[in-house]
Design an enzyme around this catalytic site. Structure first.
Site, PDB file in Angstrom:
ATOM      1  N   ASP A  65       0.846  -1.193   0.000  1.00 43.73           N
ATOM      2  CA  ASP A  65       0.000   0.000   0.000  1.00 43.73           C
ATOM      3  C   ASP A  65       0.882   1.243   0.000  1.00 43.73           C
ATOM      4  O   ASP A  65       2.100   1.145   0.175  1.00 43.73           O
ATOM      5  CB  ASP A  65      -1.009  -0.015   1.154  1.00 43.73           C
ATOM      6  CG  ASP A  65      -0.378   0.185   2.522  1.00 43.73           C
ATOM      7  OD1 ASP A  65       0.818  -0.146   2.676  1.00 43.73           O
ATOM      8  OD2 ASP A  65      -1.073   0.649   3.439  1.00 43.73           O
ATOM      9  N   TYR A  67       2.884   4.874   0.699  1.00 42.76           N
ATOM     10  CA  TYR A  67       3.496   5.551   1.837  1.00 42.76           C
ATOM     11  C   TYR A  67       2.427   6.392   2.532  1.00 42.76           C
ATOM     12  O   TYR A  67       1.570   6.993   1.873  1.00 42.76           O
ATOM     13  CB  TYR A  67       4.635   6.464   1.390  1.00 42.76           C
ATOM     14  CG  TYR A  67       5.776   5.746   0.692  1.00 42.76           C
ATOM     15  CD1 TYR A  67       6.523   4.781   1.356  1.00 42.76           C
ATOM     16  CD2 TYR A  67       6.123   6.053  -0.628  1.00 42.76           C
ATOM     17  CE1 TYR A  67       7.586   4.135   0.730  1.00 42.76           C
ATOM     18  CE2 TYR A  67       7.181   5.418  -1.262  1.00 42.76           C
ATOM     19  CZ  TYR A  67       7.909   4.457  -0.579  1.00 42.76           C
ATOM     20  OH  TYR A  67       8.959   3.814  -1.201  1.00 42.76           O
ATOM     21  N   PHE A  78       6.490   1.796  -4.294  1.00 43.36           N
ATOM     22  CA  PHE A  78       7.885   2.108  -3.995  1.00 43.36           C
ATOM     23  C   PHE A  78       8.307   3.505  -4.447  1.00 43.36           C
ATOM     24  O   PHE A  78       9.344   4.000  -4.024  1.00 43.36           O
ATOM     25  CB  PHE A  78       8.845   1.061  -4.576  1.00 43.36           C
ATOM     26  CG  PHE A  78       8.669  -0.312  -4.001  1.00 43.36           C
ATOM     27  CD1 PHE A  78       9.062  -0.604  -2.695  1.00 43.36           C
ATOM     28  CD2 PHE A  78       8.090  -1.326  -4.752  1.00 43.36           C
ATOM     29  CE1 PHE A  78       8.888  -1.871  -2.161  1.00 43.36           C
ATOM     30  CE2 PHE A  78       7.908  -2.601  -4.225  1.00 43.36           C
ATOM     31  CZ  PHE A  78       8.308  -2.877  -2.926  1.00 43.36           C
ATOM     32  N   HIS A 188      11.498  -9.529   0.401  1.00 46.24           N
ATOM     33  CA  HIS A 188      11.132  -8.123   0.283  1.00 46.24           C
ATOM     34  C   HIS A 188      12.367  -7.247   0.503  1.00 46.24           C
ATOM     35  O   HIS A 188      13.230  -7.580   1.327  1.00 46.24           O
ATOM     36  CB  HIS A 188      10.054  -7.773   1.320  1.00 46.24           C
ATOM     37  CG  HIS A 188       9.368  -6.491   1.049  1.00 46.24           C
ATOM     38  ND1 HIS A 188       9.866  -5.274   1.461  1.00 46.24           N
ATOM     39  CD2 HIS A 188       8.208  -6.215   0.392  1.00 46.24           C
ATOM     40  CE1 HIS A 188       9.055  -4.314   1.078  1.00 46.24           C
ATOM     41  NE2 HIS A 188       8.032  -4.855   0.422  1.00 46.24           N
TER      42      HIS A 188
END
Length: 236
Positions: A65, A67, A78, A188
């Site tokens: 989701d 920032y 990202f 990740h």
């Protein structure tokens, strides 16, 4: 809300807008933006789609989701607009690109629009969030929509590279026809995931370009440079 999507995406996803979950999703998002501070800005919710047309998709990167801080999210996973502390996950992505491709990445510039315009769909599974509350819109129905996006790409295209980073993204592999697409998996890039091993050295960026070249598709230029921005003091 669908009018915020570009035309070619509206065409391929048209059936989704008739479903009950979409109607409820629109209600939830509208209420949230009217009653609380949410990100990204409403006109940027679908930026991943605006900057990467359906016909141009070559690569799909899946995030969770947006920032949740002021002035950070711009509608692509990202991708970062802030001038605060650089996001650790993006920092580790840049480190891996430097190691993998031998190019210098700017630790003061996090806008990934340049990738999107080359055919990289930077898809968060949930497209909105309330300020300072990560995953706060997780149950709104976004995942049903973004699952449909992944399935539509899988069914309608071939030779797409899906980059699945971490357990959350890797669960989406079940939506992808791995016989006609390339799926690359790694831990990740967040410090928690990257420091366990499996991120650094994954070489997903060179592997993506190797695959694209093999199937006769132009590779991605992953290198980013400052774009009329004064340098700020982010460090590796």
């Amino acid at each position: 809300m669908k009018n915020l999507l570009p035309n070619d995406w509206i065409e391929v996803l048209n059936k989704e807008f008739e479903k009950s979950y979409w109607i409820k999703l629109v209600e939830n998002v509208t209420t949230a933006y009217n009653t609380s501070v949410c990100y990204p800005p409403k006109n940027s919710i679908f930026n991943a789609f605006k900057h990467c047309a359906f016909k141009d998709v070559k690569v799909v990167i899946i995030g969770q989701d947006p920032y949740h801080g002021k002035g950070q999210a711009n509608g692509m996973c990202f991708s970062y607009l802030g001038n605060q502390k650089f996001p650790p996950s993006l920092k580790n992505i840049y480190k891996e690109i430097t190691s993998d491709l031998g190019v210098n990445m700017p630790m003061n510039y996090g806008d990934l629009t340049f990738w999107a315009k080359q055919g990289v769909l930077l898809l968060n599974v949930t497209l909105t969030v309330e300020q300072a509350k990560p995953n706060s819109h997780k149950k709104y129905g976004w995942e049903l929509f973004t699952n449909a996006v992944i399935e539509t790409i899988s069914e309608s295209k071939k030779d797409i590279v899906f980059l699945l980073w971490g357990g959350f993204a890797q669960k989406k592999e079940s939506l992808i026809n791995t016989k006609i697409h390339c799926v690359l998996k790694a831990t990740h890039p967040s410090p928690l995931g990257a420091n366990k091993g499996g991120w650094f050295g994954c070489q997903h960026f060179s592997k993506t370009n190797f695959y694209l070249n093999k199937v006769g598709v132009k590779s991605i230029n992953w290198e980013l440079k400052w774009k009329n921005q004064p340098p700020t003091l982010f460090t590796l």
